[in-house]
Write an enzyme that holds these catalytic residues in place. Structure first.
Site, PDB file in Angstrom:
ATOM      1  N   ASN A   1       0.697  -1.692   5.276  1.00  0.00           N
ATOM      2  CA  ASN A   1       1.312  -1.937   3.971  1.00  0.00           C
ATOM      3  C   ASN A   1       1.402  -3.440   3.741  1.00  0.00           C
ATOM      4  O   ASN A   1       1.669  -4.210   4.679  1.00  0.00           O
ATOM      5  CB  ASN A   1       2.743  -1.383   3.921  1.00  0.00           C
TER       6      ASN A   1
ATOM      7  N   ARG B   1       0.248   5.953   4.874  1.00  0.00           N
ATOM      8  CA  ARG B   1      -0.445   5.457   6.063  1.00  0.00           C
ATOM      9  C   ARG B   1      -0.744   6.563   7.075  1.00  0.00           C
ATOM     10  O   ARG B   1      -1.850   6.610   7.618  1.00  0.00           O
ATOM     11  CB  ARG B   1       0.353   4.319   6.697  1.00  0.00           C
TER      12      ARG B   1
END
Length: 799
Positions: free
Chosen positions: A36, A18
């Site tokens: 996520n 990320r």
């Protein structure tokens, strides 16, 4: 304005994915967000033109974090514009699990530098990690992979660590095990009675330095690592090594070694560039390496123990020409070995044949008789993860045990399997793994061990339950080995009955064959190959024990078109433990023991064998009582080893005699000359490879005083040539142009490379195991593939 939803699948959680998305999105001038979820990573982006999003996706593939593995990037246009003027990292979403968990990874260079830097706040902190390294599977309890679902949940982060965790520009952004000396786990040293020891009493700065001091004094140390406990001692201290063998009841099996750097390993073993890269990889497995050439002694003769010349104890690896080395893969191990210019023994923390300890209380009970002191910590090991073992053979790294560093990374199944139902495969009895398969990928568990041990069997069932929950796997089809008494098969059959699920029994060697096909990406519709499967034994579809098989097969079906000539196993399991029994059976079936005894009465081998209860063995073989016939290649190796006095009267670990036979052969392959002869016999059902002719030649060499190393080499050469000759004949007869090699016997590098070279020189394509073990550790993958293939309609298999 262009807005898209981008789904990224693969190993993309817990690896700094990320923040990489955040960094690249800002660099490309995109707005949006990333999170996520159970399927991987979900990105929403918006830009003035599509080309900007194209560039972002290209950079995402090229610049993904080192531990990440992108399986696919799926782009979908969004109907409405995003209402944001920046790019944000959002909290994880709890959705159905379809993503993978990254394997535990060795300490990265940045973290390694920090723990050795006196000015860094993590100086000498043994739990230092970031998104590029550290524990994963060993600490995880669920998905999404967030701190709350790991054993680090009980350690609230201090303000400084929390700041790192929340900063997308920091390499510890959302590093779930992030910690420091102020807020994380601690390490301490205890004596055998469990009393904590003060490092200052040893003149040491901390518990790890005190442990190093005690190792230098010759003490045996129990160490709680990432995936389990180790037992360690100074590898140069012969008395300590011998004492560890006595306490652990491990009398012959080689010990693994850990060295602080490659230079230390190179003092003992030859290390190629490929081997060095594997040792230093994030997986950091135990790697089998060739010892350096023996040095000459004072009498001018080469030493039979080359590593003894490098000051290592001669009992590290009795009868071997290889050593198993690994580099320190955790900060704790790095700190422990920082001042060691020689290796440490680093073997699993258990009694032989038991599972490795993972819990402090369990270790206090089971390891206190084995270790003088213990180096403990308070980060719970949720999942036992043994060290992986690898060997470079036939030009590529090949796993012998798939565990830390590799499991449970998903294995992408070849084309054709995507539509199969969710499958659970239970594996075999020894070197067990289990396998979950769905959506065109397989999740193979870490090595779980031998289910003959009650502790391992209980842990197997617990791991099975964990994996089903961890990956939210709901199988609709079960697969087991055909053997009626394997614990894994009994569990699978009971499960099928209770849940009313279909069950597919998969023949042992067909599973080996399917495993190597899947390992090499062989498509479901690609057609049959010639499978050559050599191992100790597996239950055949005719109720006999197979182990030297030539199959014409694909994923769904197989035909047994060749095999080694069956020979009885007098005493059943005792024949596996006492190789001389297999030798007697081979001689009795080849030309008769009485004739061999009459022809070679003066051989020590004949005299030793004559002292055994051969009359009893002959009687049970003639009556077929506890002497099952077997085509096992493993037992043939045992018999030849026994003829040379290798493996002892009774082996102390699985494969000992065959391993010592390979080691002996490796010293004489270039000067051995011709190989021993084999014969082939045509039968209505299959062509039989008969080892009988080799025994006359071998005994003649013994009578002539030929060195045992040369005899071992001649056997390897002869057996390899016989396999290739028969394989070429069977391939031509059945119209096959590809050969697949699997089974535990193909962990023998001399055999694997000779056979592969022979088929390659004849123009056949050769498939060998790489990311999955050739031994029974790969069975569950093969079972899952066979079950999947049989579940699909013919049109799917042919599409």
């Amino acid at each position: 304005m262009n807005a898209e939803s981008i789904r990224v699948r693969g190993l993309v959680q817990g690896v700094g994915f990320r923040p990489t998305v955040w960094r690249l999105a800002r660099a490309c001038g995109l707005v949006g967000d990333v999170l996520n979820d159970g399927a991987g990573v979900l990105i929403r982006v918006q830009a003035d033109d599509r080309q900007t999003i194209d560039r972002f996706c290209e950079r995402l593939r090229a610049e993904c974090p080192p531990l990440a593995r992108i399986e696919s990037i799926e782009r979908t246009p969004l109907a409405a514009a995003l209402e944001t003027d920046g790019f944000a990292i959002l909290a994880s979403a709890a959705t159905a699990v379809q993503t993978g968990i990254v394997a535990d990874a060795a300490t990265c260079p940045d973290c390694a530098a920090e723990i050795l830097d006196p000015t860094n706040r993590r100086y000498r902190y043994p739990f230092t990690n970031c998104t590029h390294c550290g524990p994963r599977l060993s600490i995880v309890r669920g998905i999404p992979y967030d701190r709350a679902w790991t054993s680090m949940a009980v350690f609230p982060m201090c303000p400084v660590c929390a700041g790192e965790y929340a900063n997308p520009a920091d390499r510890r952004f959302h590093a779930q095990p992030n910690a420091c000396p102020d807020c994380g786990p601690r390490v301490w040293l205890t004596d055998a009675e469990g009393r904590e020891l003060d490092p200052a009493g040893f003149g040491a700065v901390d518990a790890i330095a005190a442990a190093s001091h005690l190792l230098a004094e010759g003490r045996i140390l129990a160490i709680k690592g990432i995936g389990g406990f180790h037992l360690a001692c100074d590898a140069a201290n012969a008395a300590a090594v011998a004492e560890l063998r006595r306490r652990k009841r491990r009398f012959g099996k080689p010990f693994a070694l850990m060295a602080r750097n490659l230079e230390t390993i190179r003092a003992v073993c030859r290390v190629t560039d490929a081997e060095a890269a594997l040792l230093e990889s994030p997986a950091a497995p135990i790697l089998l390496l060739d010892m350096r050439a023996p040095r000459s002694g004072q009498d001018g003769q080469a030493s039979r123990c080359p590593y003894a010349a490098a000051a290592l104890a001669p009992e590290i690896a009795p009868g071997q020409t290889t050593l198993g080395f690994m580099l320190p893969y955790s900060p704790l191990h790095r700190l422990l070995l920082a001042d060691w210019a020689r290796p440490l023994v680093m073997t699993s923390g258990n009694l032989s044949e038991e599972p490795q300890c993972i819990d402090n209380l369990d270790a206090a009970k089971r390891l206190s008789p084995l270790a003088d002191v213990s180096l403990l910590h308070d980060r719970a090991i949720v999942n036992r993860v043994d060290d992986s073992v690898a060997r470079v053979m036939a030009g590529a790294p090949r796993l012998l045990r798939r565990a830390r560093g590799y499991a449970p990374s998903p294995i992408r199944l070849p084309p054709g399997f995507a539509d199969a139902p969710p499958i659970l495969a239970f594996g075999g009895e020894l070197k067990n793994t289990l396998c979950l398969a769905r959506d065109g990928q397989a999740i193979l568990s870490q090595h779980l061990g031998d289910l003959e041990d009650a502790r391992t069997a209980r842990e197997y069932e617990a791991t099975l339950a964990l994996y089903l929950e961890l990956f939210q796997h709901r199988p609709r089809l079960l697969a087991v080995d055909l053997h009626p008494d394997y614990r894994s098969s009994l569990l699978g059959r009971d499960w099928a009955a209770r849940a009313d699920l279909p069950l597919i029994g998969v023949q042992h060697h067909h599973a080996h064959l399917a495993s190597v096909l899947a390992d090499n990406g062989w498509p479901l519709e690609a057609g049959p190959v010639l499978g050559i499967l050599l191992d100790g034994l597996g239950y055949g579809d005719d109720g006999t024990l197979w182990g030297g098989e030539f199959l014409a097969a694909d994923y769904r079906d197989y035909r047994r078109i060749g095999h080694l000539k069956p020979v009885p196993l007098p005493g059943g399991t005792q024949a596996i433990l006492e190789p001389w029994r297999s030798l007697y059976a081979q001689l009795e079936r080849a030309c008769g023991w009485d004739e061999m005894q009459a022809r070679y009465p003066h051989l020590n081998l004949v005299r030793r064998l004559a002292e055994k209860p051969l009359g009893v063995l002959r009687a049970i073989m003639e009556r077929g009582l506890n002497a099952p016939p077997s085509s096992s290649a493993g037992r043939l190796f045992d018999a030849v080893a026994a003829a040379l006095g290798l493996g002892g009267e009774r082996v102390t670990y699985e494969g000992q005699a065959a391993i010592e036979l390979e080691s002996a052969a490796s010293r004489a392959m270039e000067t051995a000359g011709s190989g021993y002869p084999f014969a082939t016999l045509a039968t209505p059902s299959a062509t039989v490879l008969d080892a009988a002719p080799l025994w006359d030649a071998l005994f003649e060499d013994l009578a002539q005083g030929v060195a045992s190393e040369r005899i071992a080499a001649r056997f390897h050469l002869g057996f390899s040539a016989a396999i290739v000759d028969l394989g070429l004949e069977l391939a031509a007869r059945n119209g096959l142009d590809t050969v697949a090699l699997s089974g535990g016997v193909f962990q023998n590098r001399l055999l694997l490379e000779s056979v592969a070279d022979g088929f390659g020189a004849a123009g056949l394509r050769v498939l060998m195991q790489q990311q999955v073990p050739a031994n029974d550790g790969g069975l569950s993958l093969g079972q899952a593939c066979v079950a999947a293939a049989r579940s699909l309609p013919a049109s799917s298999r042919q599409s």
